[in-house]
Design a protein around this motif. Sequence first.
Motif, PDB file in Angstrom:
ATOM      1  N   SER B  33       7.183   4.683   4.874  1.00 31.46           N
ATOM      2  CA  SER B  33       7.296   4.153   3.528  1.00 31.46           C
ATOM      3  C   SER B  33       7.927   2.839   3.793  1.00 31.46           C
ATOM      4  N   ALA B  34       8.609   2.470   4.874  1.00 27.44           N
ATOM      5  CA  ALA B  34       9.228   1.160   5.156  1.00 27.44           C
ATOM      6  C   ALA B  34       8.006   0.149   5.196  1.00 27.44           C
ATOM      7  N   PHE B  36       4.232   1.015   3.906  1.00 28.91           N
ATOM      8  CA  PHE B  36       3.549   1.369   2.624  1.00 28.91           C
ATOM      9  C   PHE B  36       4.124   1.302   1.555  1.00 28.91           C
ATOM     10  N   SER B  37       3.437   0.707   0.509  1.00 23.98           N
ATOM     11  CA  SER B  37       3.866   0.994  -0.914  1.00 23.98           C
ATOM     12  C   SER B  37       3.122   1.742  -1.548  1.00 23.98           C
ATOM     13  N   SER B  38       1.722   1.808  -1.468  1.00 25.58           N
ATOM     14  CA  SER B  38       0.812   2.824  -1.859  1.00 25.58           C
ATOM     15  C   SER B  38      -0.495   2.938  -1.163  1.00 25.58           C
ATOM     16  N   VAL B  58      -1.749  -0.537   0.600  1.00 27.07           N
ATOM     17  CA  VAL B  58      -0.995  -1.558   0.223  1.00 27.07           C
ATOM     18  C   VAL B  58       0.343  -1.711   0.818  1.00 27.07           C
ATOM     19  N   SER B  59       0.856  -2.720   1.327  1.00 29.92           N
ATOM     20  CA  SER B  59       2.036  -2.856   2.040  1.00 29.92           C
ATOM     21  C   SER B  59       3.161  -2.805   1.089  1.00 29.92           C
ATOM     22  N   ASN B  60       4.335  -2.687   1.745  1.00 33.25           N
ATOM     23  CA  ASN B  60       5.540  -2.572   0.979  1.00 33.25           C
ATOM     24  C   ASN B  60       6.345  -4.058   0.973  1.00 33.25           C
ATOM     25  N   ALA B  61       5.514  -4.884   0.132  1.00 32.27           N
ATOM     26  CA  ALA B  61       6.028  -6.374  -0.153  1.00 32.27           C
ATOM     27  C   ALA B  61       6.190  -6.873   1.242  1.00 32.27           C
ATOM     28  N   LEU B  62       5.292  -6.746   2.115  1.00 26.79           N
ATOM     29  CA  LEU B  62       5.272  -7.427   3.367  1.00 26.79           C
ATOM     30  C   LEU B  62       4.119  -7.832   3.630  1.00 26.79           C
ATOM     31  N   ILE B  63       3.788  -9.278   4.446  1.00 29.14           N
ATOM     32  CA  ILE B  63       2.677  -9.570   4.909  1.00 29.14           C
ATOM     33  C   ILE B  63       2.345  -8.861   6.487  1.00 29.14           C
ATOM     34  N   THR B 102      -2.269  -9.877   5.784  1.00 29.82           N
ATOM     35  CA  THR B 102      -2.498  -9.444   4.437  1.00 29.82           C
ATOM     36  C   THR B 102      -1.483  -8.606   3.863  1.00 29.82           C
ATOM     37  N   THR B 103      -1.566  -8.279   2.548  1.00 32.50           N
ATOM     38  CA  THR B 103      -0.739  -7.219   2.070  1.00 32.50           C
ATOM     39  C   THR B 103      -1.144  -6.114   1.725  1.00 32.50           C
ATOM     40  N   SER B 104      -2.467  -5.978   1.810  1.00 37.72           N
ATOM     41  CA  SER B 104      -3.479  -5.065   1.490  1.00 37.72           C
ATOM     42  C   SER B 104      -4.652  -4.697   2.079  1.00 37.72           C
TER      43      SER B 104
END
Lengths: 272, 146
Positions: B33-34, B36-38, B58-63, B102-104
């Motif tokens: 989870s560090a 991934f966000s969803s 989608v990443s956990n607010a990371l590029i 990218t973030t997603s």
Amino acid sequence: MTDRQKTCQNKDFEQISTEHLNEMLQTELKKDLPDDSVVLPILNTLQEREKDYPVAIPNEVIDLWVEHEKQTHVESSKLKNKRGFMLRVAAVAAVICLILIAIPRTVGAGSVFQVLFRWTESVFEFLSPDDNRNDPQAEYVFESDNKGLQQLYNKMVAVGVNGPVVPMWMPDGYDLFEIKTTNSPEGEKIHAAFATDDRIIVITYRISEQGTQAQYEKKDESVRIYEYAGVQHCITKNDINLSVVWMNNGVECVLNVCEDEEIVRKIVASIY
Amino acid sequence: MKKLIRVVCMVLTLSLVASVAAQSVDAVEPRESAFFSSHSVSLHKTSSTSLKVCFDVVSNALIMDEIGASMIEIYRSSNGVNWSKIKTYYKSNTSSMICTNTTSHSSNVTYTTALSGYYYMAGVTLYAKNSTGIGEKLRYTNIVYM
């Protein structure tokens, strides 16, 4: 009554005639609550006399005594049954409470009666799509100083979502990094990322008539429900970031922010 | 009464064991989870012989330097119980599975030789990589009957 008192009482009854004892016994047994401390000594006395000569205890007295014995036994059983029943009820209630406490750690829900979404130790997911997708939003007007948020809102309108799902405010310094729209058999996904020099805010919307298979990552901490404008927003920690997940207008929404909760709540409130 | 107490104790013990077991499983799994966000994975029948495996992550607010799926495995079963792996896609030879900087990322692969009368399912290994390391998570899709 102590043995000494009983002995004294027996001695007193020995002085009383059999006929008088029968009357006393009958009178006592006819009461609503016969006193056994009176009845038993009289019976004992009469039984002692029976050894020496026949004692004519009237049938009426015998019937009263038998009835009294039955009543005493029934009341004693009822009391025992009542106590046993209460104990069983208390035990079952305790077990149910413990199981309900245990269930959220393994199944996951803010409440076991919640039907819209649930979570486990590590993920959050929606169970059913929102039924309010087609509610008219004639009164809603989107206004934002952030051009990136305006672009994001325009993307949502293009896929038919023109209600309040996009924030109108973001902390200073966040500019649009990327915005993507994806179509798949599952539905549509619109994703935007806003970045400063060292921080990123990610917003993702998933739109599906039949609901999605999406899971939202979370840390193994409890979920806090932030209710605003009648919508329940679930706030959790995901590693060092805060994650806000909610559903509105038929859209699954998630916001990931590396800011404190006060900022997060302000972003959420600006949606409405 | 004694029997009731024994039953209550047994149920309490089972509840506690279930709670501890659930915690233990989470303790063993990597903390992906560090990264991934969803994420979402799904399987769809697109024709009488074709199946499409869709995923989005989608990443956990990371590029992320790389984000998407590192591996997709197609499984087949005649009874919906016993499964056999019949096809594997790797990011090394399927360029659409990964996106960079990218973030997603959302994408899909199409399996074109599905047989009627069989059940199909896919295992998708979601993937993200940046300077701090690599995160991976395996998810299974819904089952489709051809």
